[in-house]
Each structure stands twice: as C-alpha cells, then as structure tokens.
Design an enzyme around this catalytic site. Structure first.
Site, PDB file in Angstrom:
ATOM      1  N   ASP A 123      42.662  33.824  46.627  1.00  0.00           N
ATOM      2  CA  ASP A 123      42.859  33.688  45.241  1.00  0.00           C
ATOM      3  C   ASP A 123      44.166  34.527  44.894  1.00  0.00           C
ATOM      4  O   ASP A 123      44.575  35.307  45.685  1.00  0.00           O
ATOM      5  CB  ASP A 123      41.630  34.222  44.390  1.00  0.00           C
ATOM      6  CG  ASP A 123      41.963  33.817  42.870  1.00  0.00           C
ATOM      7  OD1 ASP A 123      41.955  32.855  42.482  1.00  0.00           O
ATOM      8  OD2 ASP A 123      41.825  34.804  42.278  1.00  0.00           O
ATOM      9  N   SER A 124      44.828  33.929  43.913  1.00  0.00           N
ATOM     10  CA  SER A 124      45.706  34.779  42.874  1.00  0.00           C
ATOM     11  C   SER A 124      45.385  36.365  42.862  1.00  0.00           C
ATOM     12  O   SER A 124      46.377  37.078  42.833  1.00  0.00           O
ATOM     13  CB  SER A 124      46.554  34.064  41.941  1.00  0.00           C
ATOM     14  OG  SER A 124      45.292  34.277  40.942  1.00  0.00           O
ATOM     15  N   HIS A 153      38.177  32.648  36.575  1.00  0.00           N
ATOM     16  CA  HIS A 153      37.815  33.484  35.808  1.00  0.00           C
ATOM     17  C   HIS A 153      36.682  33.127  34.856  1.00  0.00           C
ATOM     18  O   HIS A 153      35.983  34.132  34.317  1.00  0.00           O
ATOM     19  CB  HIS A 153      38.943  34.294  35.115  1.00  0.00           C
ATOM     20  CG  HIS A 153      39.940  35.004  36.018  1.00  0.00           C
ATOM     21  ND1 HIS A 153      40.450  34.510  36.868  1.00  0.00           N
ATOM     22  CD2 HIS A 153      40.182  36.426  35.827  1.00  0.00           C
ATOM     23  CE1 HIS A 153      41.244  35.549  37.421  1.00  0.00           C
ATOM     24  NE2 HIS A 153      41.128  36.352  36.870  1.00  0.00           N
ATOM     25  N   TYR A 210      49.017  33.599  38.888  1.00  0.00           N
ATOM     26  CA  TYR A 210      49.820  32.324  39.276  1.00  0.00           C
ATOM     27  C   TYR A 210      50.101  31.361  37.980  1.00  0.00           C
ATOM     28  O   TYR A 210      50.833  30.584  38.132  1.00  0.00           O
ATOM     29  CB  TYR A 210      49.222  31.749  40.449  1.00  0.00           C
ATOM     30  CG  TYR A 210      49.481  32.371  41.591  1.00  0.00           C
ATOM     31  CD1 TYR A 210      49.951  33.759  41.873  1.00  0.00           C
ATOM     32  CD2 TYR A 210      49.064  31.790  42.757  1.00  0.00           C
ATOM     33  CE1 TYR A 210      49.816  34.253  43.260  1.00  0.00           C
ATOM     34  CE2 TYR A 210      49.141  32.289  44.080  1.00  0.00           C
ATOM     35  CZ  TYR A 210      49.860  33.379  44.253  1.00  0.00           C
ATOM     36  OH  TYR A 210      49.776  33.969  45.643  1.00  0.00           O
ATOM     37  N   GLY A 211      49.003  31.583  36.983  1.00  0.00           N
ATOM     38  CA  GLY A 211      48.794  30.515  36.165  1.00  0.00           C
ATOM     39  C   GLY A 211      50.089  30.309  35.343  1.00  0.00           C
ATOM     40  O   GLY A 211      50.298  29.023  34.720  1.00  0.00           O
ATOM     41  N   GLU A 240      40.671  40.176  32.803  1.00  0.00           N
ATOM     42  CA  GLU A 240      40.986  41.139  33.973  1.00  0.00           C
ATOM     43  C   GLU A 240      41.289  42.762  32.946  1.00  0.00           C
ATOM     44  O   GLU A 240      41.151  43.653  33.738  1.00  0.00           O
ATOM     45  CB  GLU A 240      42.252  40.741  34.391  1.00  0.00           C
ATOM     46  CG  GLU A 240      42.349  39.720  35.139  1.00  0.00           C
ATOM     47  CD  GLU A 240      43.098  39.449  36.687  1.00  0.00           C
ATOM     48  OE1 GLU A 240      44.350  40.148  36.511  1.00  0.00           O
ATOM     49  OE2 GLU A 240      42.876  38.575  37.091  1.00  0.00           O
ATOM     50  N   CYS A 276      39.051  27.308  35.931  1.00  0.00           N
ATOM     51  CA  CYS A 276      39.624  28.465  36.444  1.00  0.00           C
ATOM     52  C   CYS A 276      38.296  29.400  36.807  1.00  0.00           C
ATOM     53  O   CYS A 276      37.488  29.257  36.343  1.00  0.00           O
ATOM     54  CB  CYS A 276      40.454  29.222  35.158  1.00  0.00           C
ATOM     55  SG  CYS A 276      41.188  30.560  35.440  1.00  0.00           S
ATOM     56  N   THR A 288      44.867  27.041  40.115  1.00  0.00           N
ATOM     57  CA  THR A 288      46.288  27.112  40.290  1.00  0.00           C
ATOM     58  C   THR A 288      46.902  26.806  41.429  1.00  0.00           C
ATOM     59  O   THR A 288      47.654  25.869  41.516  1.00  0.00           O
ATOM     60  CB  THR A 288      46.885  28.207  39.373  1.00  0.00           C
ATOM     61  OG1 THR A 288      46.048  28.718  38.308  1.00  0.00           O
ATOM     62  CG2 THR A 288      48.445  27.953  38.909  1.00  0.00           C
ATOM     63  N   CYS A 330      41.420  28.959  44.005  1.00  0.00           N
ATOM     64  CA  CYS A 330      42.123  29.364  42.781  1.00  0.00           C
ATOM     65  C   CYS A 330      42.575  27.915  42.307  1.00  0.00           C
ATOM     66  O   CYS A 330      43.012  27.013  42.984  1.00  0.00           O
ATOM     67  CB  CYS A 330      43.302  30.306  43.073  1.00  0.00           C
ATOM     68  SG  CYS A 330      44.629  30.449  41.950  1.00  0.00           S
TER      69      CYS A 330
HETATM   70  N1  DGL Z   1      42.696  32.056  39.797  1.00  0.00           N
HETATM   71  C1  DGL Z   1      43.497  31.423  38.940  1.00  0.00           C
HETATM   72  C2  DGL Z   1      43.053  30.110  38.631  1.00  0.00           C
HETATM   73  O1  DGL Z   1      41.817  29.819  39.138  1.00  0.00           O
HETATM   74  C3  DGL Z   1      43.825  32.081  37.587  1.00  0.00           C
HETATM   75  C4  DGL Z   1      44.358  33.562  37.569  1.00  0.00           C
HETATM   76  C5  DGL Z   1      45.880  33.314  37.696  1.00  0.00           C
HETATM   77  O2  DGL Z   1      46.505  32.849  36.600  1.00  0.00           O
HETATM   78  O3  DGL Z   1      46.379  33.870  38.715  1.00  0.00           O
HETATM   79  O4  DGL Z   1      43.661  29.184  38.187  1.00  0.00           O
END
Ligand code: DGL
Length: 277
Positions: A14-15, A198, A46-47, A162, A196, A79, A77
């Site tokens: 994951d990012s 989160h 990453y988003g 976060e 997503c 993204t 993830c």
């Molecule tokens: N884990 C990313 C997702 O599921 C979200 C967090 C990010 O923007 O890096 O899209």
C-alpha cells in the site's frame, strides 16, 4: 511438495497505512500464511499523483517485495491498482519475475457488484487518482454494462483518517459533503463502493448519514474471499507459500511513525522495520 520447500510469502503493498485494513481481513480469513506488508509511507499519498509517478513508485515497491520472497503480491491500494496494476502485470512482471503473480483490489470488488444493487445504479467513492482513472467505471462497464456508475472523489478523507480525526465532529462536514455530492448526481443509487483502503474507518459516520436502503460495500472481506478463491484455483502458487502464521511490516519512512499510526488501523501493537527501496 513437502513443508520445507514452502518458502514464499504473500506480499501486501500500500502507499501507506490503508492496506492494513485489507491485510487484517487476509489474516482473519487465511491466518496460516506468511505475509509481508510494505507501506510506502515516505511517498504517500498516491491519491493525488499522476499515472506515471504512481506506476513508477508502485513498480519499485513490487520489485522490493518480489526480492523478499513474495510469490504473490497484492496491491492493497486502489490508487495503485487503478494506475499501475495493468502495466506491471502485462509489461514488467513477465520480464522481471515471470513466475510471480500480482493482483489488485478493484476487479474482485467489481465482481461482487451485480448482487449488491437492485436499482443497478452504483456509486463509487475514492481518491482523486482512482476516480480520475475511471478504473471502476471501466471494469463495471466490462462486466456489467447494465449498471449505471456515478463517482465522487473524497480528497479530505485520507488526511482526516491519517490524522486520527475521523471520529471527530469536524470530520462530519466532509463525510456529509462528499456523500451528498454523490447522491445528488443520481438519486437511484442503492449501493456505494468504498473504493479506498482508508474509508472503512469512516464506516460508522457513513452509515449514520446514508439512507438505510443503500448498501455500503467495504472491500476487505471481498478481497480476502477473492484471495482464498485464487489460491484454490492456483495450486502452483499456493504450494510454494509458507504457513507459519507470520507477518512482517516494512515502511519506507520511520518505523516509529509507522508503529504509532498503524495503531489507528490495527487493534494489535506491531513491530516494523524501515527499508530503502
Ligand atoms: N491507499 C490509497 C487507496 O486505496 C489511499 C491513500 C493514498 O492516497 O495514498 O486509494
């Protein structure tokens, strides 16, 4: 194959922290396997990043996991699944690691959708990157062309989570804002995908705001079920996987920061190690 020759692990990428919600479901459903979690916390989020950058960062992390004995790598993830999975699957993996396999989270989520909606109007919530990529819409159109898809980017939700503000009164404003934006686009929506990693942490607030007839689709369990099915269908991968119930956590940022923020996502205290790519 006897037990001693099982040396591979399942890599979960994951990012940052969000993939921990997916890993948790893997470990609930398939606790016997060994997992390696890698969070690219030094370069998160990453988003908001371009295709090129998300692809390049994701590829670097996939290479790292592949070198850490991960036979199977899950991009936990959205993204990265939206912007990098296909190119890595089709272009990079066959050259770099032809025996290894990489999977994402979008396809398994989409496969479940037809049974979750009666109206056949579905809403997708995700990061700006996931929504801009149109990956959900493209996948849904391929599998279920009769489903109407509307989407909404929720750029404030990841930072709220976060910063551990997702249960605060302040979060209500942004939860309400993006949900009403989405519902205003299509009043027939009866299923919404939390696209997503989160967003399950906002589930309580989301449920509170949405009318009760709307199905909320959270990915963790779906992706874990899909992994179980994949392993049943692919004994050539499954028989290589070690089964010591172990899980290692790696981050590209400070391990202390990772351990502290991971506690927002996991109920257990973990050990983590910082690695460079
Ligand atoms: N884990 C990313 C997702 O599921 C979200 C967090 C990010 O923007 O890096 O899209």
């Amino acid at each position: 194959m006897h037990k001693g020759s099982r040396i591979s692990r399942i890599g979960v990428f994951d990012s940052g922290y969000g993939g921990l919600t997916i890993l948790e479901e893997f470990r609930k459903k398939l606790p016997e396997y060994d997992y390696v979690y890698l969070g690219d916390n030094a370069r998160t989020p990453y988003g908001t990043r371009s295709f090129e950058v998300v692809y390049q960062y994701t590829l670097e992390c996939v290479k790292k996991l592949a070198k850490m004995d991960c036979e199977l790598i899950i991009l936990a993830c959205n993204t990265a699944s939206a912007k990098a999975l296909r190119t890595i699957q089709q272009k990079d993996l066959p050259i770099l690691f032809p025996q290894k396999r990489i999977l994402g989270v979008i396809r398994p989520t989409v496969e479940q959708l037809d049974t979750c909606t009666q109206s056949k109007h579905v809403g997708i919530l995700g990061t700006e990157g996931t929504i801009q990529s149109q990956s959900y819409t493209i996948e849904i159109n391929k599998l279920y062309p009769h489903i109407t898809v509307v989407d909404q980017a929720c750029p404030m939700w990841v930072p709220l989570i976060e910063n551990n503000e997702h249960e605060s009164d302040g979060a209500d404003f942004f939860v309400h804002k993006y949900l009403s934006n989405l519902l205003n686009k299509d009043k027939f929506i009866d299923a919404i995908v939390l696209g997503c990693t989160h967003y399950p942490l906002l589930l309580k607030k989301i449920k509170h705001i949405l009318p009760s007839h709307i199905n909320i689709i959270s990915q963790g369990e779906i992706v874990a079920q899909s992994l179980e099915n994949y392993l049943l269908r692919h004994p050539e991968i499954e028989t290589k996987l070690a089964k010591n119930h172990q899980c290692m956590f790696y981050t590209t940022e400070s391990e202390l920061k990772f351990i502290s923020s991971a506690s927002i996502f996991l109920k257990e205290t973990i050990k983590a190690e910082r690695i460079s790519l």
